[in-house]
Design an enzyme around this catalytic site. Structure first.
Site, mmCIF file in Angstrom:
data_model
loop_
_atom_site.group_PDB
_atom_site.id
_atom_site.type_symbol
_atom_site.label_atom_id
_atom_site.label_comp_id
_atom_site.label_asym_id
_atom_site.label_seq_id
_atom_site.Cartn_x
_atom_site.Cartn_y
_atom_site.Cartn_z
ATOM 1 N N VAL A 90 -41.212 79.774 -3.297
ATOM 2 C CA VAL A 90 -40.143 80.763 -3.178
ATOM 3 C C VAL A 90 -38.907 80.092 -2.583
ATOM 4 C CG1 VAL A 90 -39.432 82.979 -2.244
ATOM 5 C CG2 VAL A 90 -41.838 82.589 -2.822
ATOM 6 N N LYS A 91 -37.810 80.139 -3.324
ATOM 7 C CA LYS A 91 -36.570 79.555 -2.819
ATOM 8 C C LYS A 91 -35.878 80.547 -1.884
ATOM 9 C CE LYS A 91 -34.012 76.866 -5.420
ATOM 10 N NZ LYS A 91 -33.177 76.358 -6.537
ATOM 11 N N ILE A 92 -35.620 80.068 -0.681
ATOM 12 C CA ILE A 92 -34.914 80.853 0.333
ATOM 13 C C ILE A 92 -33.662 80.083 0.729
ATOM 14 C CG2 ILE A 92 -35.025 81.937 2.602
ATOM 15 C CD1 ILE A 92 -37.147 83.096 0.858
#
Length: 237
Positions: A90-92
């Site tokens: 998951v890109k944050i």
């Protein structure tokens, strides 16, 4: 074509056909995307796109980014995205659009076993904060935008070398060279010992130029100019 790079090459885009082509190239061992790339590609349904990708790409890591701008919604989106597949990161972003740090949710998500790819990092201080927040037990990626740093006239290599030292303090963390501008950036990242570089399909295709004879390349360039000038039908005299 095979290469002798140690750095892992990830494909960066949101066109499924390009992702499949890169998957079949034998060069790519991971994939990333982001909202801007999805907009450019005309993606109209986030979850359908993600599911279509994950039906094809089952063995390699794929990073999908949250869209929310408040931390609590980001966290909920991250859990939803992570549930789509075991190979999902998951890109944050390192902050939201207001500049509020996302470190609190990065720490929580990583502690819960969710693989994160922390993105839009530009400084060593940001790298240090992120690595400190990441779990020793959960795989994670730290994406430093070396290409955009270079756009400002700053050599990104010292930053990436220092970032590598920080990331190596935890075995679970990999350093990613983001937003490369040219094929040579792959060679730079490889020389520095960076774990991953994410490249557009266009840059990946240029890897077949490795060791090309420069005299021949010069001739082909002139031939291209001639072909294009003829197709334009221009007359100077």
């Amino acid at each position: 074509m095979k290469t002798d790079f140690s750095v892992k090459i990830y494909s960066d885009g949101a066109v499924l056909e390009d992702m499949i082509a890169d998957l079949n190239s034998g060069l790519v061992t991971g994939f990333t995307t982001n909202p801007s790339l999805m907009k450019k590609a005309g993606v109209s349904d986030y979850l359908t796109f993600a599911q279509d990708v994950l039906e094809v790409i089952t063995e390699y890591p794929v990073s999908f980014e949250v869209f929310a701008d408040d931390l609590e919604t980001m966290k909920r989106e991250a859990k939803k995205i992570a549930s789509l597949g075991d190979n999902v990161y998951v890109k944050i972003p390192i902050t939201n659009s207001k500049g509020d740090s996302t470190i609190p949710i990065i720490k929580d998500l990583s502690a819960e076993g969710i693989k994160v790819n922390v993105t839009a990092i530009f400084t060593l201080n940001q790298v240090e904060q992120v690595v400190a927040a990441l779990s020793e037990k959960t795989p994670s990626i730290v994406s430093v935008f070396a290409g955009r740093v270079a756009d400002t006239g700053v050599d990104p290599e010292p930053l990436m070398a220092s970032a590598k030292t920080v990331c190596q303090t935890k075995d679970s963390v990999e350093l990613l060279w983001a937003s490369p501008r040219e094929v040579f950036n792959i060679y730079q990242a490889d020389k520095l010992g960076v774990d991953i570089i994410t490249c557009t399909p266009g840059i990946i295709k240029k890897l077949n130029l490795k060791d090309k004879d420069l005299e021949q390349y010069s001739l082909e360039t002139v031939q291209t100019f001639l072909s294009d000038s003829k197709s334009l039908g221009f007359s100077i005299l």
